[in-house]
Design an enzyme around this catalytic site. Structure first.
Site, short mmCIF file in Angstrom:
data_model
loop_
_atom_site.label_atom_id
_atom_site.label_comp_id
_atom_site.label_asym_id
_atom_site.label_seq_id
_atom_site.Cartn_x
_atom_site.Cartn_y
_atom_site.Cartn_z
N ASP A 11 -32.68 -95.28 22.27
CA ASP A 11 -31.47 -94.67 22.81
C ASP A 11 -31.73 -94.49 24.31
O ASP A 11 -32.37 -93.53 24.72
CB ASP A 11 -31.21 -93.32 22.15
CG ASP A 11 -30.03 -92.59 22.78
OD1 ASP A 11 -29.05 -93.26 23.14
OD2 ASP A 11 -30.11 -91.35 22.92
N GLU A 71 -29.25 -99.07 21.69
CA GLU A 71 -27.85 -98.66 21.74
C GLU A 71 -27.22 -99.20 23.01
O GLU A 71 -27.83 -99.18 24.08
CB GLU A 71 -27.75 -97.13 21.72
CG GLU A 71 -26.32 -96.65 21.60
CD GLU A 71 -26.23 -95.16 21.35
OE1 GLU A 71 -26.58 -94.72 20.24
OE2 GLU A 71 -25.84 -94.44 22.28
N ASP A 143 -32.45 -86.81 21.39
CA ASP A 143 -32.63 -88.20 21.86
C ASP A 143 -33.55 -88.99 20.93
O ASP A 143 -33.32 -90.17 20.69
CB ASP A 143 -33.15 -88.21 23.30
CG ASP A 143 -32.12 -87.65 24.26
OD1 ASP A 143 -31.05 -88.28 24.42
OD2 ASP A 143 -32.36 -86.58 24.84
#
Length: 178
Positions: A11, A71, A143
């Site tokens: 991410d 992502e 996260d």
């Protein structure tokens, strides 16, 4: 017994990049590691990118994933933030491909749909489902949970029942093949 596949999910973020490593055996998912790569907020962008590249390289070296998933960038209200996020994502991609890892990309909507079942899920819902799906005893940082969710999305789309039912990768949407 089914062969194990190790997946690294990323991410990306210019300040905090989350990562998660899982093993997939058949339809089972196992937690390996997760964490956050934090960059100094006051450092120049080039230095922050160097931190991201170096630490993702270390994660790859230590955990030896066979596949990676990242992502995709979403367009923020603030164009400068979107550009910063895009550069952090580029750093993550560069680190992964420099280690010769195959990389798949997923939108935030795809990640939320795969893990929670709806694309408008809150971060807390994603964290909760990551804990449930991996049988964790505690809740990872947001996260890190997102990194694990990206890895789970890749596993579900490519190693789970959906991949076996649709090996061509073709998607049917509103009656049309895409």
């Amino acid at each position: 017994m089914a062969a194990s596949v190790r997946i690294l999910g990323i991410d990306p973020g210019s300040r905090v990049t989350g990562f998660g490593v899982i093993d997939v055996r058949g339809r089972d998912h196992f937690y390996v590691a997760s964490g956050c790569i934090k960059t100094p907020a006051d450092a120049p962008l080039a230095d922050r990118i160097a931190v991201i590249v170096r630490h993702i390289g270390e994660v790859v070296t230590v955990y030896k994933p066979q596949q990676a998933a990242v992502e995709q960038v979403f367009v923020n209200v603030n164009p400068a933030s979107t550009l910063m996020l895009g550069q952090a994502r580029g750093a993550a991609l560069a680190a992964l491909v420099s280690h010769k890892l195959p990389v798949s990309e997923y939108t935030a909507l795809q990640v939320k749909q795969a893990v929670v079942g709806k694309g408008k899920a809150a971060k807390e819902q994603v964290q909760h489902m990551v804990v449930q799906m991996l049988g964790l005893s505690g809740t990872p940082q947001p996260d890190a949970a997102d990194g694990l969710a990206v890895a789970l999305t890749h596993a579900l789309r490519n190693h789970g029942l959906a991949a076996k039912l649709n090996p061509s990768g073709m998607q049917v949407k509103r009656g049309r093949f895409q």
